[in-house]
Design a protein around this motif. Structure first.
Motif, PDB file in Angstrom:
ATOM      1  N   HIS A 242       0.830  -1.205   0.000  1.00  0.00           N
ATOM      2  CA  HIS A 242       0.000   0.000   0.000  1.00  0.00           C
ATOM      3  C   HIS A 242       0.864   1.253   0.000  1.00  0.00           C
ATOM      4  CE1 HIS A 242      -2.935  -2.854   2.184  1.00  0.00           C
ATOM      5  NE2 HIS A 242      -3.353  -2.732   0.929  1.00  0.00           N
ATOM      6  N   ILE A 275      -4.320   7.409  -0.048  1.00  0.00           N
ATOM      7  CA  ILE A 275      -4.657   6.314   0.867  1.00  0.00           C
ATOM      8  C   ILE A 275      -5.038   5.076   0.065  1.00  0.00           C
ATOM      9  CG2 ILE A 275      -6.200   5.571   2.719  1.00  0.00           C
ATOM     10  CD1 ILE A 275      -6.565   8.551   3.412  1.00  0.00           C
ATOM     11  N   GLN A 277      -6.057   0.990   0.980  1.00  0.00           N
ATOM     12  CA  GLN A 277      -6.372   0.057   2.052  1.00  0.00           C
ATOM     13  C   GLN A 277      -7.008  -1.197   1.465  1.00  0.00           C
ATOM     14  OE1 GLN A 277      -7.977   2.091   5.782  1.00  0.00           O
ATOM     15  NE2 GLN A 277      -8.488   3.620   4.226  1.00  0.00           N
ATOM     16  N   SER A 278      -6.639  -2.361   2.009  1.00  0.00           N
ATOM     17  CA  SER A 278      -7.233  -3.642   1.605  1.00  0.00           C
ATOM     18  C   SER A 278      -6.869  -4.671   2.661  1.00  0.00           C
ATOM     19  CB  SER A 278      -6.713  -4.076   0.227  1.00  0.00           C
ATOM     20  OG  SER A 278      -5.328  -4.369   0.281  1.00  0.00           O
ATOM     21  N   ASP A 281      -8.252  -4.479   6.872  1.00  0.00           N
ATOM     22  CA  ASP A 281      -7.857  -3.414   7.797  1.00  0.00           C
ATOM     23  C   ASP A 281      -8.206  -2.073   7.162  1.00  0.00           C
ATOM     24  OD1 ASP A 281      -6.800  -1.927   9.809  1.00  0.00           O
ATOM     25  OD2 ASP A 281      -4.692  -2.360   9.356  1.00  0.00           O
ATOM     26  N   PHE A 282      -9.315  -1.456   7.629  1.00  0.00           N
ATOM     27  CA  PHE A 282      -9.808  -0.240   6.995  1.00  0.00           C
ATOM     28  C   PHE A 282     -10.011   0.858   8.031  1.00  0.00           C
ATOM     29  CE2 PHE A 282     -11.311  -3.727   4.300  1.00  0.00           C
ATOM     30  CZ  PHE A 282     -10.844  -3.322   3.056  1.00  0.00           C
ATOM     31  N   ASP A 283      -9.721   2.091   7.616  1.00  0.00           N
ATOM     32  CA  ASP A 283      -9.973   3.276   8.427  1.00  0.00           C
ATOM     33  C   ASP A 283     -10.530   4.348   7.482  1.00  0.00           C
ATOM     34  OD1 ASP A 283     -10.066   5.412  10.110  1.00  0.00           O
ATOM     35  OD2 ASP A 283      -7.921   5.453  10.590  1.00  0.00           O
ATOM     36  N   ALA A 288      -6.397   8.762   7.891  1.00  0.00           N
ATOM     37  CA  ALA A 288      -5.870   7.409   7.713  1.00  0.00           C
ATOM     38  C   ALA A 288      -4.600   7.433   6.869  1.00  0.00           C
ATOM     39  CB  ALA A 288      -6.929   6.528   7.066  1.00  0.00           C
ATOM     40  N   SER A 290      -1.587   4.815   4.585  1.00  0.00           N
ATOM     41  CA  SER A 290      -1.347   3.559   3.870  1.00  0.00           C
ATOM     42  C   SER A 290      -0.238   2.788   4.572  1.00  0.00           C
ATOM     43  CB  SER A 290      -0.954   3.831   2.417  1.00  0.00           C
ATOM     44  OG  SER A 290      -1.946   4.593   1.768  1.00  0.00           O
ATOM     45  N   ASN A 291      -0.524   1.545   4.973  1.00  0.00           N
ATOM     46  CA  ASN A 291       0.485   0.746   5.673  1.00  0.00           C
ATOM     47  C   ASN A 291       1.389   0.026   4.694  1.00  0.00           C
ATOM     48  OD1 ASN A 291      -0.964  -1.528   4.772  1.00  0.00           O
ATOM     49  ND2 ASN A 291      -2.225  -1.569   6.634  1.00  0.00           N
ATOM     50  N   CYS A 305      -9.419   3.369  -2.209  1.00  0.00           N
ATOM     51  CA  CYS A 305      -8.396   4.329  -2.619  1.00  0.00           C
ATOM     52  C   CYS A 305      -8.970   5.736  -2.503  1.00  0.00           C
ATOM     53  CB  CYS A 305      -7.942   4.068  -4.060  1.00  0.00           C
ATOM     54  SG  CYS A 305      -6.836   5.335  -4.696  1.00  0.00           S
TER      55      CYS A 305
END
Length: 1033
Positions: A242, A275, A277-278, A281-283, A288, A290-291, A305
């Motif tokens: 991400h 951002i 996310q998938s 794990d969502f915020d 928020a 991107s990890n 996205c």
């Protein structure tokens, strides 16, 4: 980081009406915007003093120093809104009759230009307090407090009410000292954040333009970068984190040119790091991040996205949810959320309460999926503008403020932590999010970011624009033809006139005869022929042709044919008219035993004829030249602008070694000269129609090109295009057979030298161009409207304008090709229409025909343009307001233009250029086909369709097309069915023992039999293709 970039950004509209330090200052304040917004601020302050401004008498706003952190401050927003720039470590104090500003010397010099505008707009005095570099500013602060107290006493108030932004904590020594002194002063402090929020809430037209440009950039990044990137990762099953997707998307936002968005990079920024996310794990909060986990795209996966970008400080936002092979629960949640967002957007109308947006979304969810209502986000978004989240404009259920025209909102809705009913832990939990930027209008909201049907709406807008252009073009053509401006004339006219042909003025000038043999007098341009014992002279211009031949008896014959009246293609010169009753000698033949002499005579006559013809041609061309003004050389005081070591095209004539020269810009024109005195060309500024500079990128040369109004002579060539160029690298072929390593230090050093040389040459050309542009900016050249134009490579396309393929590039005013000769320079304002031919036949190439407003000019054709360039060309033509049509066939334009000019009234009555409209033609042909009740078998191609395909061939055919044609000619009879063909092929293969590849051959023959028609779906030949995961957005 973001605020630091805003310091160097341009003003909101990209133009400056005034500058404080002269033309060399890169900063410029738009005084019109400043005056208008200062009036808005003061009128709002007076009107809402009690309810929004806390009865404040003074507004004291302090901005902190720059920071690398991405942040949004009301104080910084005020600066950008008012003057177009952010001024860090600056204190502004607004009073009823004065505005005090405490800042550094550099900022004070920039703000000095607004003093007069402030006085004229609201009648206030703009006072600067310049803080020395090493001073803490305490003394200046005391002077500010004294000014505040003096105004308060004059108004009868003992303790003035000072408004400030309470939520912004002081940063840096200056603001900490200011905050301390402000609180210690005998002032009553009040928070005025709500007042500024209400002022910033309604945007003017300039601000809305900035929001729309930011929105266009954001949607382009989502559509042209994010979606293709995700599709590629999923199709190729790559492992991408991400955070890496975030970094790549941020680069796409900061470099708009890479996604073909024409916005300057210095004016754009991100609203927040993109951002991604998938994986469960969502915020859904805007904060928020991107990890570093890899993107999850298993079946029933969800990818969220969000991208936000800024233009001139104004924000926009878009968020999308991508479903991978969604199950019923996910599809239902997404559908309900989409309807809820549309309901919320529909309420954004002037006069409605802000709370109605969230209530409309909630009612949709409670009606369609009540079990999802607890998971709905608590707001439907926020106001957006100079700040990503404008305070006081939250789209929640409790906001009782009203929508007003010009407000902008980020409408964002989502469902958090839903259950997908899957066994995969990464897809068991999911969230969905949708966000768009919406402008509030009087009647209906304007969604500036919607991906639904975006391509279709873009095509629809283009069609509507083209329809309007067609109407305007037909009206313009009708007016022009009615005025006789484009009446065609016969271009052939009278032939080339020749003056009196006098070889010798009297008999005594004839050379003494040696023998009765044919003689060539090159000095007097005559031939002397022995006729009846006398030498009779003939001027060489009277000779039409000369030939020789030899018979079997070694006799040589020479035959000379003369130009006489009455023969075809003979020019009617002055001599014919002067001696109408004369007798002319048509031809004469001589016999000789000396073949060497005959051969020499023939060669001398031909050589002399070529010389005379060349001289007369050059003289005739010079006679048609428009007289140019004389070049005024720059004096000793002002040296000419000079660019050395250039080559010229077209080159000078002569057989000597070519020499490079230098180009100099003098008082009223350019002069190019080499070390040879006769090699000199003057190009006057007044004769220049277009000037181009093209730096070397993928080409071998950097060039300056001038397209002229009138022809000039370069050597003995008449031309309207003059080009000066330098080769940026030498074309060298290595003779050694071995390959050199990519890590060879000599190779690396050589490549670096080539790059340095190219960069230096490009820089020298750019410096020359900049200085000439400054020269052309002087008042005496304003009427010429001259400026160097640079081709826009990102809009270029390949095609065949003459005989060879070339890269054709648009500029702001022309369509050019400046590398291959002959050059192509087409002025866009001279174009009547553009017809795109051989479009829609499933071919790889199409042709472009350019019809000029002057119908006497032949149309210009560009053949074999790749079909992949079609959409880009149509978009470019539409943005430049050029009407284009599409046709399936190549048209013969000469008779079409002749018909138009012969009967312009009928042309207008029949709809003008609409006869080229393929959609109208298709509808008419459909009607005619419906009336035809004849039976045509579905599996047999008609001859008419084949003829139509043949007629639609390009003038420049590829080798593949020729091979297809030759193979089509050897096909089986068309009357046989597929089954018969397959049985015959299978039988032939078994006899030859090639049964193993009969299926492949059969499929190949089936494809061949379609010829130029549309090929069948590949899946029908080899079974169904494996299913790919479906991606929805």
């Amino acid at each position: 980081m973001a605020d630091n970039r805003n310091v160097t950004a341009k003003s909101a509209n990209g133009k400056g009406s005034g500058s404080s330090t002269g033309s060399n200052n890169p900063y410029a304040i738009n005084l019109e915007n400043f005056s208008k917004r200062l009036i808005t601020l003061y009128s709002h302050w007076n009107e809402h003093k009690s309810d929004l401004w806390g009865n404040s008498d003074v507004l004291a706003i302090a901005t902190p120093p720059t920071s690398e952190d991405l942040r949004y401050l009301k104080s910084s927003a005020l600066h950008v809104w008012l003057v177009g720039y952010e001024f860090p470590e600056t204190i502004m104090v607004f009073m009823k009759k004065q505005i005090h500003v405490m800042c550094s010397q550099k900022k004070a010099s920039l703000l000095d230009v607004v003093k007069k505008s402030a006085k004229e707009a609201v009648g206030v005095e703009f006072i600067m307090h310049v803080k020395p570099k090493n001073d803490d500013g305490a003394g200046l602060m005391e002077s500010l407090f004294r000014a505040v107290s003096a105004q308060s006493k004059s108004s009868g108030n003992e303790a003035p009410v000072v408004g400030y932004i309470a939520r912004e904590a002081p940063e840096g020594k200056l603001l900490e000292l200011w905050d301390e002194k402000l609180k210690d002063a005998s002032f009553q402090l009040i928070d005025v954040t709500n007042g500024f929020s209400d002022v910033f809430a309604v945007k003017d037209n300039t601000e809305l333009t900035n929001v729309k440009r930011a929105a266009f950039l954001t949607s382009s990044v989502m559509r042209s970068f994010v979606v293709p990137k995700l599709e590629k990762v999923i199709d190729e099953e790559k492992k991408v984190s991400h955070s890496s997707l975030m970094n790549e998307t941020e680069k796409a936002v900061l470099e708009p040119a890479k996604i073909k968005v024409k916005l300057k990079a210095e004016n754009v920024d991100i609203c927040y790091p993109p951002i991604f996310q998938s994986g469960g794990d969502f915020d859904l909060k805007p904060s928020a991040s991107s990890n570093d986990e890899n993107l999850c795209y298993d079946s029933t996966s969800v990818i969220i996205c969000a991208v936000g970008s800024r233009y001139n400080g104004y924000c926009s936002n878009v968020a999308r949810t991508f479903l991978i092979d969604a199950n019923a629960v996910q599809s239902k949640a997404y559908g309900v959320l989409l309807r809820a967002q549309e309901a919320a957007i529909s309420t954004l109308k002037s006069g409605n309460k802000i709370s109605t947006a969230y209530q409309a979304a909630l009612s949709v969810v409670e009606k369609d999926a009540p079990e999802l209502a607890p998971r709905l986000t608590k707001t439907a978004g926020t106001g957006i503008g100079l700040e990503f989240r404008e305070s006081g404009l939250n789209l929640n259920a409790k906001n009782d403020r009203f929508f007003r025209p010009g407000m902008v909102f980020n409408v964002s809705l989502g469902f958090q932590n839903l259950q997908a009913e899957t066994k995969n832990p990464k897809t068991h939990k999911f969230s969905v999010l949708l966000a768009d930027t919406v402008i509030v209008r009087e009647d209906a909201p304007e969604a500036t970011l919607r991906s639904d049907n975006q391509e279709m709406s873009k095509e629809e807008l283009r069609r509507q624009h083209q329809a309007e252009l067609a109407r305007q073009k037909n009206e313009e053509t009708a007016r022009r033809l009615a005025g006789g401006g484009s009446a065609a004339t016969d271009n052939r006219g009278a032939g080339k006139t020749i003056g009196d042909l006098v070889a010798y003025k009297n008999v005594n000038d004839l050379p003494l005869p040696r023998d009765l043999m044919i003689q060539i007098d090159q000095k007097n341009e005559a031939i002397l022929l022995p006729i009846y014992g006398s030498m009779v002279p003939f001027h060489i211009a009277t000779v039409k042709s000369v030939s020789s031949q030899q018979d079997g008896n070694r006799n040589c014959y020479i035959r000379i044919i003369f130009n006489v009246p009455g023969t075809p293609f003979n020019p009617h010169d002055a001599n014919t008219l002067k001696f109408q009753g004369s007798i002319y000698l048509k031809e004469v033949s001589f016999r000789s035993k000396d073949p060497r002499h005959i051969s020499e005579v023939v060669q001398l006559i031909k050589t002399l004829r070529r010389q005379i013809a060349s001289r007369e041609s050059e003289r005739a061309e010079r006679a048609t030249l428009v007289t140019q003004e004389r070049l005024q050389l720059a004096g000793a005081k002002f040296k000419p602008i000079r660019l050395p070591d250039l080559w010229i095209r077209p080159p000078f004539g002569g057989r000597g070694r070519k020499l490079s020269g230098s180009l100099e810009a003098h008082t009223n024109g350019f002069r190019y000269s080499t070390s040879r005195p006769d090699e000199r060309v003057d190009v006057m500024f007044g004769n220049i129609k277009h000037a181009f500079v093209q730096p070397a990128e993928k080409e071998m040369i950097t060039l300056l090109h001038f397209h002229l109004h009138n022809h000039i002579m370069v050597g003995n060539k008449k031309t309207k295009d003059v080009q000066f160029y330098v080769e940026v690298m030498d074309v060298v072929q290595t003779l050694g057979g071995g390959k050199r390593s990519a890590y060879d230090p000599d190779e690396i050093e050589e490549e670096q030298r080539e790059r340095d040389r190219k960069n230096k040459i490009n820089m020298d050309f750019q410096n020359f161009v900049n200085r000439v542009n400054d020269l052309w900016g002087q008042p005496q050249f304003k009427a010429l409207d001259l400026e160097f134009d640079q081709p826009l490579r990102e809009l270029g396309f390949h095609g065949v304008p003459h005989k060879a393929s070339a890269f054709i590039v648009p500029t702001s005013s022309c369509l050019v090709e400046l590398i291959e000769t002959p050059f192509v320079v087409i002025t866009l304002s001279e174009i009547e229409i553009v017809n795109l031919e051989r479009v829609g036949l499933g071919q790889k190439n199409f042709d472009m025909t350019i019809v000029f407003k002057d119908f006497k000019r032949d149309v210009f054709r560009i053949d074999s343009i790749p079909s992949t360039s079609l959409d880009g060309i149509k978009e470019w033509l539409d943005t430049t307001d050029l009407k284009y049509y599409e046709s399936r066939l190549n048209l013969n334009w000469r008779p079409i233009l002749k018909t138009i000019t012969d009967d312009p009234e009928k042309f207008i009555e029949d709809g003008g250029w609409e006869f080229l409209n393929m959609e109208v033609s298709d509808s008419e042909s459909d009607k005619s086909e419906e009336s035809d009740q004849g039976y045509v078998p579905s599996d047999v191609q008609s001859e008419s369709s084949e003829d139509e395909d043949d007629d639609s061939e390009s003038l420049v055919e590829s080798e593949d097309d020729e091979e297809d044609d030759s193979e089509e000619g050897s096909e089986e009879d068309e009357g046989k069915t597929w089954e018969e063909l397959e049985r015959e092929a299978s039988y032939a293969d078994r006899e030859k023992g090639n049964d193993s590849d009969s299926e492949q051959e059969r499929a190949r023959r089936k494809m061949k039999s379609f010829g130029k028609a549309r090929a069948p779906d590949k899946r029908s030949l080899g079974g169904s293709l494996p299913k790919r995961p479906k991606i929805r957005r």
